[in-house]
Design an enzyme around this catalytic site. Structure first.
Site, short mmCIF file in Angstrom:
data_model
loop_
_atom_site.label_atom_id
_atom_site.label_comp_id
_atom_site.label_asym_id
_atom_site.label_seq_id
_atom_site.Cartn_x
_atom_site.Cartn_y
_atom_site.Cartn_z
N ASP A 114 0.99 -1.19 0.06
CA ASP A 114 0.06 0.00 -0.05
C ASP A 114 0.99 1.22 0.00
O ASP A 114 1.52 1.58 0.86
CB ASP A 114 -0.94 0.17 1.21
CG ASP A 114 -2.08 1.10 1.25
OD1 ASP A 114 -1.91 2.11 0.74
OD2 ASP A 114 -3.02 0.78 1.85
N HIS A 131 -8.94 -0.39 -8.65
CA HIS A 131 -8.04 0.54 -7.79
C HIS A 131 -6.95 1.35 -8.25
O HIS A 131 -6.83 2.53 -8.31
CB HIS A 131 -7.85 0.37 -6.42
CG HIS A 131 -7.56 1.27 -5.18
ND1 HIS A 131 -8.53 2.06 -4.82
CD2 HIS A 131 -6.26 1.54 -5.04
CE1 HIS A 131 -7.69 2.96 -4.13
NE2 HIS A 131 -6.31 2.71 -4.21
#
Length: 395
Positions: free
Chosen positions: A215, A306
Site C-alpha cells: 500500500d 483501484h
C-alpha cells in the site's frame, strides 16, 4: 479566557512561553540522572526544519492521532500560547527528555524515533483574526455516496499525530500533549494504528494493509521535485512549506474479502498481492500498462481496478502523497479492522477531492470498504530553534 481560580503549573507554563519552559526542560533533564553520558548514535529525527519532520518520514510502527476542539475562550492569542507550549513539549519528547511538569519522566526515552505532527482544522480559520489566513481548498470534504461517516471519527479543530517505534513512547507523548492542551482544547476523537515498513532483511519496504496489499507504491519519491510539487504549499505566506492532510478512517470487511480467489482480489486492486507489482508487470515499481489486454480482449487492469482509477495518468496528472496505518478496534468479542488513510497534498480541493470523487463513483474496492471517519487539517511548516510552531500565523 481561563478560569479565574488559581492557575496550575501547566497553565502558567502555557502563558510563560517557550523560552522559560525550555529552561525548565533542561533543568529537569539534568536532575533525572547523575550517570555520565554514553556515546549512543541517535536514531531520532530533529524536531526543527522547514517542514514538520514526520510528513516525509516513513510511517511509524506505532501511532496515535488525536483531534481536539478549541474551547470557546481560546482566541488567537491563546492558540499562540498553546503552540509555544506544544513546541517546547515536542522538542523535549523527540529528544527523549521529559516535558515541563511531566508526571512520568522515566517514560521519556531517546532513540524511539518519536515524531509529533500538528494540524489546524477548517474551523480554526473562522476565529477572529484568522479568517484571512485560511489555506486554499481547506474545507471539510463533502460526504461521498459510499461514506457512512460517524461523528466519533470525524472533524476537529486541532490534530496531533504522534508516531514512534515504541508504543509506550507514543502513549506517554499523547498524554503530555493532551494534558498541556487542557486549558485551550478538549479531545473529540482518538485513533491508534500500526504499520510495518521493514522487510525481513531489515531494509525499508512500502508496507501492507490488512487486505494483504502493498500500500503506497505509486507515491512520488521523497526529496524529488515531483514530491515537493505534490506536497508543499506555496501560500498563504505563513503556510509556505506546510501541507494539508486528509484523514479517512476506512473500515475493511476482511471476512468477505477472504471469500474471493486470489485472482479476483488482484483484479480488484490491479496489482499482484505477492510483490505489489502491477498485474501487467513483475516488480513493485513497474509502470502500469493500462492498455494491456488478455487473450480474450479484456483489459488486464480492469476499468474499475483501484490502481487504474487512482493512477495520476487517469486523473489529469493529479498526485497525492499517501500513507497508512492499520487499525483494529475491539468491542467485546467483536473486532473491526481497517485502515487510517492519510493523504498529504498542497491543495485538498485541487488534488485530493477530484481523486476521491472518481474512486467513490467506480472503485472495485468499494464493495469491501466503508469510510466511517473523515477530517481535514492544515499542517503548518516546521520551525527553527529560535522559533515555534505556526509563529508566522499566531505571533
Amino acid at each position: 479566557m481561563i478560569s479565574s481560580t488559581r492557575p496550575s503549573r501547566r497553565q502558567l507554563l502555557g502563558y510563560a512561553g517557550a523560552a522559560a519552559a525550555g529552561a525548565a526542560v533542561s533543568g529537569a533533564a539534568v536532575a533525572l540522572s547523575n550517570e555520565p553520558p554514553r556515546a549512543v548514535a541517535s536514531r531520532d529525527l530533529s524536531p526543527y526544519g522547514d517542514h514538520q519532520p514526520a510528513i516525509a518520514a516513513p510511517s511509524p510502527k506505532h501511532a496515535e492521532l488525536v483531534a481536539l476542539n478549541l474551547l470557546s475562550s481560546t482566541d488567537r492569542a491563546a492558540l499562540g500560547r498553546l503552540m509555544r507550549l506544544w513546541s517546547t513539549d515536542i522538542v523535549a519528547l523527540t529528544e527523549g527528555r521529559p516535558t515541563p511538569g511531566d508526571t512520568a519522566p522515566e517514560l521519556a526515552v531517546p532513540n524511539a524515533v518519536l515524531t509529533v505532527t500538528v494540524g489546524f482544522g477548517p474551523r480554526v480559520f473562522t476565529r477572529p483574526g484568522l479568517t484571512a489566513y485560511k489555506p486554499r481548498g481547506l474545507d471539510d470534504l463533502p460526504v461521498m455516496r459510499h461514506d457512512r461517516l460517524l461523528p466519533t471519527w470525524s472533524g476537529g479543530d486541532l490534530l496531533i499525530q504522534v508516531g514512534a517505534d515504541d508504543a509506550v513512547s507514543v502513549v506517554h507523548a499523547v498524554r503530555r500533549l493532551v494534558a498541556d492542551a487542557a486549558p485551550f482544547a478538549k479531545p473529540v476523537w482518538r485513533q491508534t494504528g500500526f504499520w510495518n515498513g521493514t522487510g525481513p532483511d531489515g531494509k525499508p519496504v512500502t508496507g501492507r494493509n490488512l487486505f494483504g496489499q502493498v500500500d503506497g507504491t505509486g507515491n512520488p519519491a521523497v526529496g524529488t521535485p515531483e514530491f515537493d510539487a505534490t506536497v508543499w504549499a506555496d501560500g498563504p505566506e505563513w503556510f509556505r512549506g506546510g501541507t494539508t492532510l486528509v484523514v479517512r478512517r476506512i473500515r475493511m470487511n476482511l471476512d468477505t474479502w477472504d471469500e474471493l480467489t486470489r485472482s479476483e482480489q488482484e483484479r480488484a486492486v490491479g496489482r499482484k498481492l505477492s510483490t505489489g507489482a502491477p498485474v501487467t508487470g513483475t516488480a513493485e515499481h513497474d509502470e502500469l500498462d493500462l492498455g494491456a489486454r488478455d487473450a480474450d480482449g479484456r483489459l488486464v487492469i480492469p476499468e474499475n481496478a483501484h490502481a487504474r482509477l487512482s493512477h495520476h495518468s487517469t486523473n489529469d496528472g493529479r498526485r497525492i502523497f499517501r500513507k497508512g496505518l492499520n487499525y483494529v478496534q475491539d468491542t467485546g468479542a467483536t473486532r473491526e479492522s481497517g485502515l487510517i488513510f492519510l493523504s498529504f497534498q498542497a491543495d485538498v480541493a485541487g488534488q485530493f477531492l477530484p481523486l476521491l470523487a472518481r474512486l467513490d463513483a467506480a472503485d472495485a474496492l468499494n464493495e469491501w470498504t466503508t469510510t466511517i471517519g473523515s477530517a481535514v487539517f492544515a499542517i503548518p511548516p516546521g520551525w527553527r530553534e529560535d522559533g515555534w510552531l505556526a509563529r508566522d500565523l499566531l505571533a
